[in-house]
Scaffold this motif. Structure first.
Motif, PDB file in Angstrom:
ATOM      1  N   ASP A   8      63.896 -24.381  18.049  1.00 52.91           N
ATOM      2  CA  ASP A   8      63.270 -23.251  18.948  1.00 52.91           C
ATOM      3  C   ASP A   8      62.119 -23.771  19.611  1.00 52.91           C
ATOM      4  OD1 ASP A   8      62.336 -23.609  16.461  1.00 52.91           O
ATOM      5  OD2 ASP A   8      61.336 -21.415  16.433  1.00 52.91           O
ATOM      6  N   TRP A  13      66.245 -24.351  24.084  1.00 50.49           N
ATOM      7  CA  TRP A  13      66.080 -22.766  23.356  1.00 50.49           C
ATOM      8  C   TRP A  13      65.110 -21.939  24.287  1.00 50.49           C
ATOM      9  CZ3 TRP A  13      68.282 -21.522  18.559  1.00 50.49           C
ATOM     10  CH2 TRP A  13      67.440 -20.444  17.950  1.00 50.49           C
ATOM     11  N   SER A  17      65.803 -18.327  25.904  1.00 51.50           N
ATOM     12  CA  SER A  17      65.051 -17.178  25.270  1.00 51.50           C
ATOM     13  C   SER A  17      64.643 -16.119  26.626  1.00 51.50           C
ATOM     14  CB  SER A  17      63.784 -17.460  24.671  1.00 51.50           C
ATOM     15  OG  SER A  17      64.082 -18.029  23.502  1.00 51.50           O
ATOM     16  N   LEU A  69      71.865 -26.614  25.085  1.00 44.70           N
ATOM     17  CA  LEU A  69      71.204 -26.516  23.555  1.00 44.70           C
ATOM     18  C   LEU A  69      72.047 -27.320  22.888  1.00 44.70           C
ATOM     19  CD1 LEU A  69      69.304 -24.542  21.869  1.00 44.70           C
ATOM     20  CD2 LEU A  69      71.295 -23.236  21.732  1.00 44.70           C
ATOM     21  N   ASN A 335      70.904 -15.207  18.028  1.00 43.88           N
ATOM     22  CA  ASN A 335      69.573 -16.005  18.181  1.00 43.88           C
ATOM     23  C   ASN A 335      68.905 -15.282  19.511  1.00 43.88           C
ATOM     24  OD1 ASN A 335      70.854 -18.710  16.824  1.00 43.88           O
ATOM     25  ND2 ASN A 335      68.992 -17.738  15.840  1.00 43.88           N
ATOM     26  N   TYR A 379      63.970 -18.824  13.033  1.00 44.42           N
ATOM     27  CA  TYR A 379      64.923 -18.115  13.729  1.00 44.42           C
ATOM     28  C   TYR A 379      65.949 -17.774  12.644  1.00 44.42           C
ATOM     29  CZ  TYR A 379      66.000 -23.177  13.784  1.00 44.42           C
ATOM     30  OH  TYR A 379      66.326 -24.312  13.311  1.00 44.42           O
ATOM     31  N   TRP A 505      71.218 -25.205  14.268  1.00 45.07           N
ATOM     32  CA  TRP A 505      70.295 -24.499  13.319  1.00 45.07           C
ATOM     33  C   TRP A 505      69.483 -25.581  12.613  1.00 45.07           C
ATOM     34  CZ3 TRP A 505      74.338 -20.376  11.994  1.00 45.07           C
ATOM     35  CH2 TRP A 505      74.132 -19.427  12.880  1.00 45.07           C
TER      36      TRP A 505
END
Ligand code: F6P
Length: 555
Positions: A8, A13, A17, A69, A335, A379, A505
């Protein structure tokens, strides 16, 4: 492996966002109006199935960013590490090689300098010999009668996979063979087993004790009850106990020592390996009930289908890779769009246990909150995932999907063709019409979830309780047919999806430390319930519950 920069904090990432801030305001119906051809643009095909991701709330730039990502998390290298047998299960320091269980006999895969493929095929051969003996009516119980009922005693991965597949492939039961019915008992309270014990004949019943660890109390409690039932009904004559153990029990485990200690005859032991996780284990010896129900050939076809998906996973470009795309859709929802509930909705009664199977696969794998190197995560990881046969769920929880306050991602799963093999023409016609009706419902529901009120031609103003806001994202997976091959590929698709998400993750999908404390405390609690000692050390609620049981029952 060196510690990775938290995902994150990485540019890919952060870009997502920012992009999500804008996308949150966009309704799915607008995305469909923006450009034609959305279905084709977001649909991919492989291994007998079609994955339609067009009803996800994303644009092409979203998908490009998600692919960035995946590259930032080095998903391609992680896939290579998984499939080549590296020790990807770091907390337990071992590989996760369920894919090795479906390698063809002429493949090679070395783990610690040893080719594991011959061992895999030796077990398959052992299973085949056993299955042939049952199907020839030659596996006889202690009194000489042929076994007709096999009860699998196992829980979690030692139950859900075989249960789900056996049910899904019920059409593939071999004909013209000695009939063997397969049953499943998992619950530690013994209620499922107790029911079988009232209905089955001990002379013709065999139990498969399935437990990777061979220490799981749920399974061993059921096994003890089953053993006593057989002993008390069949014990008569010399060495009957020994005969019962040899003729009425098969063990499946990664611990041959523990199987032997329990009394499972050497020849009746089917082994698998520590490098196969429980919830990833249906492809080997744990799949014995499947092979008994549908025959070894169909079991091999299941493995071949899974292997086809493994090949696709290993070789397809990220942008065309079904497991990767399914994983990215989930990541986008969880997410970035804050959609943390995920429903699995098969439109085929044969997939009745598919959602329960995925509940374990996804939530036991990815319900984690520390990274591979022990850092706390801030996250979201695995969403709450649950499901039910879609047509039945329409009459149960779809109300919440359509008008509740929770955003939910849905997976719709259906076969395109069904009932081709029904012999009677009139019945076939009716059943095919029922399948058409089912597909219509499947497509209608995903459409309404997407468009809301816009799914219907305007029929005038409606009060608010009759309005649908839509904008619930979904994925539709169509199988050409539900066959052993496509089912194998479907399960492998979800296994790999889970792995890709775990990679992004930075968590370990192959351990399950979260379930250990509960087991420990249950052992202590049972001790207190039994001995009546130590209750004062407990919290007020637990003490109150235990004292109520003491007061009102014989414990
Ligand atoms: O308690 C969770 C679990 O360890 C699962 O991961 C596993 O599938 C299940 O229990 C059964 O374990 P076993 O096969 O060792 O009996």
């Amino acid at each position: 492996m060196t510690a990775r920069e938290p995902i994150d904090k990485q540019q890919a990432w952060r870009a997502l966002s920012q992009h999500a801030d804008a996308m949150r305001e966009v309704h799915l119906k607008d995305l469909f109006q923006e450009r034609d051809g959305r279905h084709e643009r977001y649909t991919r095909r492989a291994a007998g199935m079609m994955l339609d991701l067009s009803k996800q709330r994303w644009r092409e730039e979203t998908l490009d960013m998600l692919l960035d990502l995946a590259r930032a998390a080095d998903v391609p290298a992680a896939i290579g590490r998984l499939l080549s047998g590296e020790r990807v299960n770091r907390s337990e320091d071992r590989p996760a090689l369920h894919t090795a269980l479906r390698l063809p006999a002429d493949a090679r895969l070395e783990v610690d300098g040893e080719d594991v493929v011959p061992g895999v095929h030796r077990t398959l051969d052992h299973m085949a010999t056993m299955v042939a003996k049952f199907h020839a009516g030659q596996w006889r119980g202690a009194t000489g009668r042929a076994i007709t009922d096999v009860v699998n005693l196992g829980v979690g991965g030692s139950d859900l996979g075989p249960l789900m597949v056996t049910h899904a492939l019920a059409d593939y039961r071999p004909r013209d063979m000695h009939p063997v019915e397969v049953h499943f008992a998992s619950t530690m309270d013994g209620s499922q087993l107790a029911d079988y014990l009232t209905r089955l004949n001990p002379e013709t019943t065999l139990f498969v004790i399935s437990s990777k660890s061979f220490t799981t109390i749920d399974t061993l409690s059921n096994a003890r009850t089953a053993r006593d039932w057989l002993f008390s009904h069949l014990a008569d004559g010399d060495d009957v106990d020994g005969l019962v153990m040899r003729q009425h029990f098969i063990g499946v485990s990664a611990s041959p020592e523990k199987m032997s200690e329990w009394g499972i005859a050497d020849n009746n032991q089917l082994e698998f390996w520590e490098w196969v996780g429980g919830r990833y284990s249906l492809w080997g010896a744990i799949g014995l009930p499947i092979a008994l129900a549908v025959g070894m050939e169909n079991f091999q076809a299941l493995l071949a289908g899974a292997h086809a998906m493994d090949r696709h996973f290993a070789t397809a470009e990220l942008a065309d890779n079904l497991p990767v795309l399914l994983a990215l859709a989930g990541i986008w929802n969880v997410n970035f769009l804050d959609i943390r509930a995920h429903s699995i909705l098969p439109y085929d009664g044969r997939l009745e246990y598919f959602a329960s199977y995925l509940e374990q696969l996804e939530m036991e794998s990815n319900g984690k909150s520390v990274t591979n190197d022990g850092r706390s995560i801030d996250y979201s990881t695995c969403p709450v995932l649950w499901g039910q046969l879609g047509p039945n769920a329409q009459h149960a929880f779809y109300q919440l999907l359509h008008q509740g306050t929770q955003p939910v991602e849905c997976d719709f799963i259906a076969p395109i063709r069904r009932y081709d093999r029904v012999e009677d023409e009139a019945t076939r016609k009716h059943l095919k019409a029922q399948h058409r009706l089912t597909l219509a419902n499947c497509f209608a529901q995903s459409r309404v979830l997407m468009l809301g009120d816009d799914a219907i031609e305007d029929d005038g103003p409606r009060p608010s309780h009759k309005r649908y806001r839509g904008n619930q994202p979904s994925t539709t997976l169509l199988l050409d047919r539900l066959t052993p091959e496509t089912l194998g590929a479907l399960v492998a698709l979800y296994e790999h999806k889970v792995f890709v998400q775990a990679t992004i993750w930075d968590i370990n999908p192959f351990d399950q430390w979260g379930v250990e404390l509960g087991k420990k405390i249950a052992t202590q609690t049972e001790q207190i319930l039994t001995t009546h000692e130590g209750v004062e050390s407990l919290d007020d609620s637990s003490r109150g519950l235990i004292e109520t049981v003491w007061r009102e029952s014989e414990y």
